[in-house]
Design an enzyme around this catalytic site. Structure first.
Site, short mmCIF file in Angstrom:
data_model
loop_
_atom_site.label_atom_id
_atom_site.label_comp_id
_atom_site.label_asym_id
_atom_site.label_seq_id
_atom_site.Cartn_x
_atom_site.Cartn_y
_atom_site.Cartn_z
N SER A 10 0.82 -1.21 0.21
CA SER A 10 0.10 0.10 -0.13
C SER A 10 0.86 1.23 -0.09
O SER A 10 1.52 1.48 -0.94
CB SER A 10 -0.90 -0.03 1.06
OG SER A 10 -1.91 -1.20 0.63
N CYS A 51 -0.90 -3.85 3.89
CA CYS A 51 -1.66 -5.18 3.74
C CYS A 51 -0.74 -6.20 3.85
O CYS A 51 0.67 -6.11 3.59
CB CYS A 51 -2.19 -4.97 2.26
SG CYS A 51 -3.04 -3.64 2.27
N HIS A 72 4.37 14.24 6.12
CA HIS A 72 4.12 15.84 5.73
C HIS A 72 4.52 16.35 7.04
O HIS A 72 4.31 15.81 8.24
CB HIS A 72 2.42 16.02 5.62
CG HIS A 72 1.91 15.41 4.40
ND1 HIS A 72 2.01 15.76 3.26
CD2 HIS A 72 1.26 14.13 4.35
CE1 HIS A 72 1.21 14.98 2.42
NE2 HIS A 72 0.86 13.74 3.11
#
Lengths: 113, 113
Positions: free
Chosen positions: A64, A84, A69
């Site tokens: 995934s 996953c 940030h």
């Protein structure tokens, strides 16, 4: 209903503002975090440096993705890791927390599916 | 404590498996979703097609990011939208939900910071 994986949203507080402006550090920490828990990057990280401000970095994984940030002005970084498969994303969180020098963190875990 | 923005994790169920395998559709839907709520893309979307299976797409925004991961075998897509600033991310969710033909959704909203 199916469970496809765990999504961790991690708020990292009290990080070093100098590190949070350092795009090279973010560039390094994303593949490093993936390696820490045996995840596979599907390419190089995508990076954006906001001039004189924070950094965005996203790494697409076979499992995934990871994103970071940063807000140096708040000594803050927002991390998300969606995995996953059997990988334990907490190892990636600990790695990035240490690299950014965060003093505190809050994690929200969501079972996706 | 500072609030930097809203992070929405959206599980989309009952989507059309043919659409969920369509990397071109995902490529289009990400900038489209950003435009729907006045967000600014910082480059093209990053895409990965898993052969014969799902698609991953990530768009880095000035306001943070949007990601979509699909599982056609479960008629399922996992969406996350992290937005800083005044943009309303729910418009982007509705746009992607409609484009993928999802019949049901579950949203977890986390105030980051």
């Amino acid at each position: 209903v199916v469970s496809v994986g765990l999504h961790l949203l991690v708020d990292l507080h009290g990080s070093d503002p100098v590190r949070l402006k350092n795009v090279e550090l973010v560039k390094t920490c994303l593949p490093g975090a993936a390696a820490k828990c045996g995840m596979t990057a599907m390419g190089p990280p995508v990076l954006h440096q906001f001039p004189g401000q924070g950094v965005t970095g996203v790494l697409v994984l076979k499992e995934s993705h990871i994103s970071v940030h940063t807000w140096p002005e708040h000594a803050f970084a927002a991390l998300d890791i969606f995995t996953c498969g059997p990988a334990d994303p907490r190892k990636a969180v600990d790695f990035i927390k240490q690299l950014l020098g965060a003093s505190a963190s809050r994690t929200v875990t969501v079972d996706r599916g």
